[in-house]
Scaffold this motif. Structure first.
Motif, PDB file in Angstrom:
ATOM      1  N   THR A  11       0.841  -1.190   0.000  1.00  0.00           N
ATOM      2  CA  THR A  11       0.000   0.000   0.000  1.00  0.00           C
ATOM      3  C   THR A  11       0.880   1.246   0.000  1.00  0.00           C
ATOM      4  OG1 THR A  11      -0.137   0.001   2.412  1.00  0.00           O
ATOM      5  CG2 THR A  11      -1.873  -1.153   1.232  1.00  0.00           C
ATOM      6  N   VAL A  13       0.637   5.922  -0.858  1.00  0.00           N
ATOM      7  CA  VAL A  13      -0.213   7.082  -1.121  1.00  0.00           C
ATOM      8  C   VAL A  13       0.183   7.721  -2.440  1.00  0.00           C
ATOM      9  CG1 VAL A  13      -0.669   7.510   1.317  1.00  0.00           C
ATOM     10  CG2 VAL A  13       1.286   8.611   0.206  1.00  0.00           C
ATOM     11  N   GLU A  14      -0.720   8.474  -2.984  1.00  0.00           N
ATOM     12  CA  GLU A  14      -0.456   9.201  -4.231  1.00  0.00           C
ATOM     13  C   GLU A  14       0.800  10.045  -4.108  1.00  0.00           C
ATOM     14  OE1 GLU A  14      -4.269  11.286  -4.994  1.00  0.00           O
ATOM     15  OE2 GLU A  14      -3.852  10.839  -7.093  1.00  0.00           O
ATOM     16  N   MET A  80      -3.457   7.252  -8.704  1.00  0.00           N
ATOM     17  CA  MET A  80      -4.538   6.336  -8.343  1.00  0.00           C
ATOM     18  C   MET A  80      -4.665   5.223  -9.388  1.00  0.00           C
ATOM     19  SD  MET A  80      -5.731   7.346  -5.473  1.00  0.00           S
ATOM     20  CE  MET A  80      -7.315   6.532  -5.347  1.00  0.00           C
ATOM     21  N   SER A  83      -3.108   1.635  -9.067  1.00  0.00           N
ATOM     22  CA  SER A  83      -3.686   0.558  -8.262  1.00  0.00           C
ATOM     23  C   SER A  83      -3.998  -0.614  -9.185  1.00  0.00           C
ATOM     24  CB  SER A  83      -4.959   1.032  -7.557  1.00  0.00           C
ATOM     25  OG  SER A  83      -4.667   1.966  -6.550  1.00  0.00           O
ATOM     26  N   LEU A 105      -2.143  -1.032  -3.711  1.00  0.00           N
ATOM     27  CA  LEU A 105      -3.285  -0.165  -3.403  1.00  0.00           C
ATOM     28  C   LEU A 105      -2.756   1.243  -3.173  1.00  0.00           C
ATOM     29  CD1 LEU A 105      -5.052  -2.579  -0.894  1.00  0.00           C
ATOM     30  CD2 LEU A 105      -5.644  -2.198  -3.298  1.00  0.00           C
ATOM     31  N   SER A 107      -3.665   5.066  -2.235  1.00  0.00           N
ATOM     32  CA  SER A 107      -4.724   5.854  -1.601  1.00  0.00           C
ATOM     33  C   SER A 107      -4.440   7.350  -1.762  1.00  0.00           C
ATOM     34  CB  SER A 107      -4.831   5.495  -0.122  1.00  0.00           C
ATOM     35  OG  SER A 107      -3.591   5.692   0.524  1.00  0.00           O
TER      36      SER A 107
END
Lengths: 108, 114
Positions: A11, A13-14, A80, A83, A105, A107
């Protein structure tokens, strides 16, 4: 035979950078490929390393160390749309053996 | 170019039925292959072909037959379907007769065996 190991899920983040590792055991190695697959879609080719070192294609880079039986895919400036599942694959002369895939993923 | 096409997109079979999954490419590619994808298992090679008239087995060939009479077509036959063959099937092709070249995948056939 061939076996590949890659993490099942990552995972991030952008805007971040993420690295997906792949280790392999193989008899007969020509190179390491990476494929991207969005949910429900077909796998699409990202990169191929036949020699040691780093290959860069836009925001994506792929690295190979044949002596360590190790490679990684580096994704920069995550978006995004990144993903997806990412598969490493060992190329023998006539066959391509895929790892089980890493789900990335991203987010907001 | 249409690329790699697969038909049907979806199929439901009963145990014991037979069927053929179609795969065609219009890129004059020598190498074609079939994979199955199950949850958590990645893609596993079923059969492959390095050119017309030449086929060979991959990692999971049991229960499947292939033939390659033309460069364009590479059908996959299920001889007697079993629930264990419920999966998503992808066909792929590449320019060279090896697996080191970029593989172009079709959209897949989603098969359910009851």
């Amino acid at each position: 035979g061939q076996s590949l190991e890659q993490p099942s899920e990552v995972t991030a983040v952008e805007g971040a950078i993420v690295q997906i590792n792949c280790t392999y055991q193989t008899s007969g190695f020509y190179g390491l490929s990476w494929y991207q697959q969005h949910d429900g879609g077909a796998p699409t080719f990202l990169s191929y390393n036949a020699l040691d070192g780093l290959e860069e294609t836009g925001r994506f880079s792929s690295f190979l160390s044949r002596s360590d039986s190790y490679g990684y895919l580096l994704l920069q400036e995550l978006q995004m749309k990144d993903s997806a599942s990412y598969f490493c694959a060992v190329a023998g002369y006539s066959t391509l053996t895929f790892g089980k895939g890493t789900m990335l993923l991203v987010s907001p | 170019n249409a690329g790699v096409t697969q038909t049907p997109k979806f199929q439901v079979l009963k145990t014991g039925q037979s069927m053929t999954l179609q795969c065609a490419q219009d890129m004059n590619h020598e190498y074609m292959s079939w994979y199955r994808q199950d949850p958590g298992m990645g893609l596993r090679l079923i059969h492959y072909s390095v050119g017309a008239g030449i086929t060979d087995q991959g990692e999971v060939p049991n229960g499947y037959n292939v033939s390659r009479s033309t460069t364009e077509d590479f059908p996959l036959r299920l001889l007697s379907a079993a629930p264990s063959q419920t999966s998503v099937y992808f066909c792929a092709s590449s320019t060279l007769g090896t697996s080191t070249d970029t593989q172009y995948f079709g959209p897949g056939t989603r098969l359910t065996v009851l």
